[in-house]
Design an enzyme around this catalytic site. Structure first.
Site, PDB file in Angstrom:
ATOM      1  N   ASP A  50       0.655  -1.097   0.145  1.00  0.00           N
ATOM      2  CA  ASP A  50      -0.169   0.057   0.099  1.00  0.00           C
ATOM      3  C   ASP A  50       0.920   1.045  -0.059  1.00  0.00           C
ATOM      4  O   ASP A  50       1.919   1.081   0.465  1.00  0.00           O
ATOM      5  CB  ASP A  50      -0.991   0.157   1.313  1.00  0.00           C
ATOM      6  N   ASP A 138      -9.851   3.756   6.746  1.00  0.00           N
ATOM      7  CA  ASP A 138      -8.772   3.725   7.559  1.00  0.00           C
ATOM      8  C   ASP A 138      -9.131   4.254   8.919  1.00  0.00           C
ATOM      9  O   ASP A 138      -9.550   5.609   9.119  1.00  0.00           O
ATOM     10  CB  ASP A 138      -7.809   4.647   6.845  1.00  0.00           C
ATOM     11  N   GLU A 140      -7.829   5.271  12.201  1.00  0.00           N
ATOM     12  CA  GLU A 140      -6.724   5.453  13.040  1.00  0.00           C
ATOM     13  C   GLU A 140      -6.430   6.987  13.401  1.00  0.00           C
ATOM     14  O   GLU A 140      -7.256   7.676  12.527  1.00  0.00           O
ATOM     15  CB  GLU A 140      -5.303   4.876  12.281  1.00  0.00           C
TER      16      GLU A 140
END
Length: 237
Positions: A50, A138, A140
């Site tokens: 990624d 995502d 986080e």
């Protein structure tokens, strides 16, 4: 017979001597091209990368030649806008012959309007004529309270699922600190992060309602084929 045995013995000595030399040459070639040694993930399993930076066709071809088969490209940034580098990077990954190319959305919690962020990314990629597979959300960083976080995530995933197949990227620690014990994302595929340099799920421990992951990010912030990447594992069928 004695002469024949002598020929065979010489051949064995030659082959045995040559093998370490060949291995040394391969290692020197790998080092010269800034290549990370690819581990064997097992039969039918895949290794991939990624990226969150512009990545060229040449770099992706080098990665593919070194055993990486799929890519996940950042297409939305945590500052609150689509990543302008994503279209070219996605196209380069396809052109290099990767088997599949997904995108990930790094949301901006403080910006609000979760659904609008998804729509903005999707519209931007559509406007550039970009083909891609799944959207990975995502989870986080610094968000808000658990109740606010859960509502924001729900808005994100509902908007994303209207457009594409959707999954979640999170580590056990990040999910727990942001969402607590909530299992509201467990109906989606999980791409989890655990940096143990082990392309397998042998380390996985259930969290957030997930009992089985789909992908693993097993190494982060690596330099491969002149590009900054994270390394990922996908099991075989």
């Amino acid at each position: 017979m004695i002469a024949g045995h002598a020929v065979i013995l010489v051949a064995l000595i030659t082959v045995t001597t040559a093998m370490p030399i060949q291995r040394q040459l391969r290692e020197e070639h790998r080092h010269a091209h800034n290549e990370t040694k690819v581990q064997d993930p097992g039969l039918f399993s895949l290794l991939g990368v990624d990226v969150s930076q512009p990545t060229s066709l040449t770099d992706f071809k080098c990665m593919k030649d070194n055993g990486h088969k799929f890519a996940i490209v950042r297409a939305y940034r945590s500052v609150g806008d689509p990543d302008p580098n994503a279209p070219a990077t996605i196209s380069n990954a396809w052109a290099a012959g990767f088997s599949h190319v997904d995108v990930y959305l790094f949301p901006c919690f403080r910006c609000g309007n979760a659904a609008g962020q998804v729509k903005s990314m999707v519209s931007y990629l559509e406007g550039k004529g970009v083909r891609y597979g799944m959207i990975w959300l995502d989870v986080e960083g610094s968000w808000g309270s658990e109740s606010e976080n859960r509502a924001f995530f729900t808005e994100l995933e509902q908007a994303s699922r209207e457009k594409k197949s959707t999954g979640v990227y999170a580590s056990q620690s990040q999910w727990s600190s942001i969402m607590g014990s909530w299992d509201g994302g467990s109906h989606l595929p999980l791409w989890y992060a655990h940096y143990d340099n082990n392309p397998s799920f042998s380390d996985f421990q259930s969290f957030g309602g997930w009992s089985k992951p789909a992908l693993k990010q097993y190494e982060g912030d690596k330099y491969l084929c002149n590009a900054g990447v994270d390394l990922n594992y996908e099991p075989g069928l």
